[in-house]
Design a protein around this motif. Sequence first.
Motif, mmCIF file in Angstrom:
data_model
loop_
_atom_site.group_PDB
_atom_site.id
_atom_site.type_symbol
_atom_site.label_atom_id
_atom_site.label_comp_id
_atom_site.label_asym_id
_atom_site.label_seq_id
_atom_site.Cartn_x
_atom_site.Cartn_y
_atom_site.Cartn_z
ATOM 1 N N ALA A 120 -3.897 -1.487 12.813
ATOM 2 C CA ALA A 120 -3.461 -2.280 13.965
ATOM 3 C C ALA A 120 -4.557 -3.237 14.429
ATOM 4 N N SER A 121 -5.789 -2.794 14.361
ATOM 5 C CA SER A 121 -6.910 -3.605 14.846
ATOM 6 C C SER A 121 -7.390 -4.638 13.831
ATOM 7 N N HIS A 122 -7.159 -4.376 12.540
ATOM 8 C CA HIS A 122 -7.773 -5.214 11.508
ATOM 9 C C HIS A 122 -6.778 -5.740 10.474
ATOM 10 N N LYS A 123 -5.513 -5.807 10.818
ATOM 11 C CA LYS A 123 -4.510 -6.181 9.819
ATOM 12 C C LYS A 123 -4.793 -7.543 9.199
ATOM 13 N N ASP A 124 -5.160 -8.506 10.018
ATOM 14 C CA ASP A 124 -5.439 -9.842 9.497
ATOM 15 C C ASP A 124 -6.681 -9.826 8.599
ATOM 16 N N ALA A 125 -7.705 -9.083 9.004
ATOM 17 C CA ALA A 125 -8.947 -9.033 8.227
ATOM 18 C C ALA A 125 -8.754 -8.312 6.901
ATOM 19 N N LEU A 126 -7.795 -7.406 6.834
ATOM 20 C CA LEU A 126 -7.547 -6.639 5.614
ATOM 21 C C LEU A 126 -6.667 -7.407 4.618
ATOM 22 N N ALA A 127 -6.051 -8.468 5.054
ATOM 23 C CA ALA A 127 -5.169 -9.248 4.185
ATOM 24 C C ALA A 127 -5.955 -9.781 2.989
ATOM 25 N N GLY A 128 -5.437 -9.556 1.796
ATOM 26 C CA GLY A 128 -6.067 -10.045 0.580
ATOM 27 C C GLY A 128 -7.183 -9.190 0.046
ATOM 28 N N LYS A 129 -7.602 -8.169 0.779
ATOM 29 C CA LYS A 129 -8.683 -7.301 0.330
ATOM 30 C C LYS A 129 -8.142 -6.100 -0.442
ATOM 31 N N THR A 130 -9.026 -5.462 -1.184
ATOM 32 C CA THR A 130 -8.710 -4.168 -1.762
ATOM 33 C C THR A 130 -8.969 -3.106 -0.699
ATOM 34 N N VAL A 131 -7.988 -2.244 -0.462
ATOM 35 C CA VAL A 131 -8.104 -1.180 0.537
ATOM 36 C C VAL A 131 -7.928 0.151 -0.191
ATOM 37 N N ILE A 132 -8.925 1.017 -0.080
ATOM 38 C CA ILE A 132 -8.898 2.304 -0.770
ATOM 39 C C ILE A 132 -8.601 3.408 0.240
ATOM 40 N N ASP A 133 -7.511 4.102 0.018
ATOM 41 C CA ASP A 133 -7.067 5.201 0.881
ATOM 42 C C ASP A 133 -7.513 6.517 0.268
ATOM 43 N N ILE A 134 -8.328 7.292 0.989
ATOM 44 C CA ILE A 134 -8.774 8.590 0.468
ATOM 45 C C ILE A 134 -8.071 9.745 1.169
ATOM 46 N N THR A 135 -7.107 9.441 2.033
ATOM 47 C CA THR A 135 -6.569 10.479 2.914
ATOM 48 C C THR A 135 -5.622 11.437 2.211
ATOM 49 N N ASN A 136 -5.546 12.628 2.760
ATOM 50 C CA ASN A 136 -4.508 13.602 2.431
ATOM 51 C C ASN A 136 -3.753 13.873 3.730
ATOM 52 N N ALA A 155 2.809 -0.603 2.552
ATOM 53 C CA ALA A 155 3.936 -1.234 3.241
ATOM 54 C C ALA A 155 3.479 -1.982 4.496
ATOM 55 N N GLN A 156 2.434 -1.460 5.140
ATOM 56 C CA GLN A 156 1.915 -2.115 6.337
ATOM 57 C C GLN A 156 0.967 -3.266 6.008
ATOM 58 N N LEU A 157 0.430 -3.251 4.782
ATOM 59 C CA LEU A 157 -0.509 -4.283 4.343
ATOM 60 C C LEU A 157 0.010 -4.914 3.047
ATOM 61 N N PRO A 158 1.094 -5.658 3.119
ATOM 62 C CA PRO A 158 1.744 -6.144 1.898
ATOM 63 C C PRO A 158 0.908 -7.093 1.061
ATOM 64 N N THR A 159 -0.081 -7.765 1.666
ATOM 65 C CA THR A 159 -0.911 -8.693 0.889
ATOM 66 C C THR A 159 -2.230 -8.081 0.443
ATOM 67 N N SER A 160 -2.457 -6.820 0.784
ATOM 68 C CA SER A 160 -3.666 -6.120 0.343
ATOM 69 C C SER A 160 -3.397 -5.390 -0.962
ATOM 70 N N ARG A 161 -4.453 -5.107 -1.714
ATOM 71 C CA ARG A 161 -4.362 -4.319 -2.938
ATOM 72 C C ARG A 161 -4.773 -2.891 -2.589
ATOM 73 N N VAL A 162 -3.795 -2.037 -2.334
ATOM 74 C CA VAL A 162 -4.073 -0.693 -1.833
ATOM 75 C C VAL A 162 -4.160 0.297 -2.996
ATOM 76 N N LEU A 163 -5.229 1.066 -3.010
ATOM 77 C CA LEU A 163 -5.455 2.078 -4.041
ATOM 78 C C LEU A 163 -5.572 3.448 -3.399
ATOM 79 N N LYS A 164 -5.213 4.468 -4.152
ATOM 80 C CA LYS A 164 -5.521 5.852 -3.778
ATOM 81 C C LYS A 164 -6.677 6.320 -4.650
ATOM 82 N N ALA A 165 -7.708 6.874 -4.037
ATOM 83 C CA ALA A 165 -8.858 7.394 -4.790
ATOM 84 C C ALA A 165 -9.629 8.373 -3.916
ATOM 85 N N PHE A 166 -10.390 9.231 -4.532
ATOM 86 C CA PHE A 166 -11.314 10.181 -3.890
ATOM 87 C C PHE A 166 -10.619 11.315 -3.142
#
Length: 224
Positions: free
Chosen positions: A91-107, A131-142
């Motif tokens: 919510a705070s950084h949606k614009d800044a995350l656009a176009g970036k690679t975002v790595i989700d480590i959560t369970n 789904a919330q960051l459609p222009t980001s490259r979201v990965l699952k890792a760690f």
Amino acid sequence: MIKELLNKLFGNKKASPAMTQSETISHKENNTMTTYTIFGRGNMGTAIAGVLTKGGATVEHIGSADSDIATINGDVVILAVPYPAVESIIASHKDALAGKTVIDITNPLNFETFDSLVVPVGSSATAEIQAQLPTSRVLKAFNTNFAATLATGKVGDITTTVLVAGDDEDAKNALITDVNAGGLDALDAGSLKRAHELEAVGFLQLTLAGSEKIGWTGGFGLVK
């Protein structure tokens, strides 16, 4: 048990004064590798940073007190926080995350019952983030690794393997290259859909550790 589990994964953030500010770590001069911004300075965030900086990457930490206001400078963003904290970060950084690679480590565990996941059946935390960051490259890792096995590089006698899932091949290959440079194995686990299975493995591993059937220095190893 739930409090202990969270402390094992993410550390006691309130006890760490470093969590009130952003911190940049650079272990090598003239680094030409990717720069990372890690949300979270707990056990997992610190261990992941150790792997990446060992390989020559530059890592910027954003602590919990600054998570809503800090500037993201990294090319790649790692969400090393409990799953409930992800919503506020997006919510705070949606614009800044656009176009970036975002790595989700959560369970995405249900910490009230400790017996289910809180994402829709058949989905994953990573898919929900994508789904919330459609222009980001979201990965699952760690998410199938414990901090100790990232720090030591071993699960028993086996080299720690980081499993990476996502739909962007270039983003996956870049992360795998950086993890390998840090001394660990990394494996392309498939498309974003495979995050569902990775979270099931992470869930099982956490419940085994939480019930003291395995230690926090243990976990699943991959023999190739």
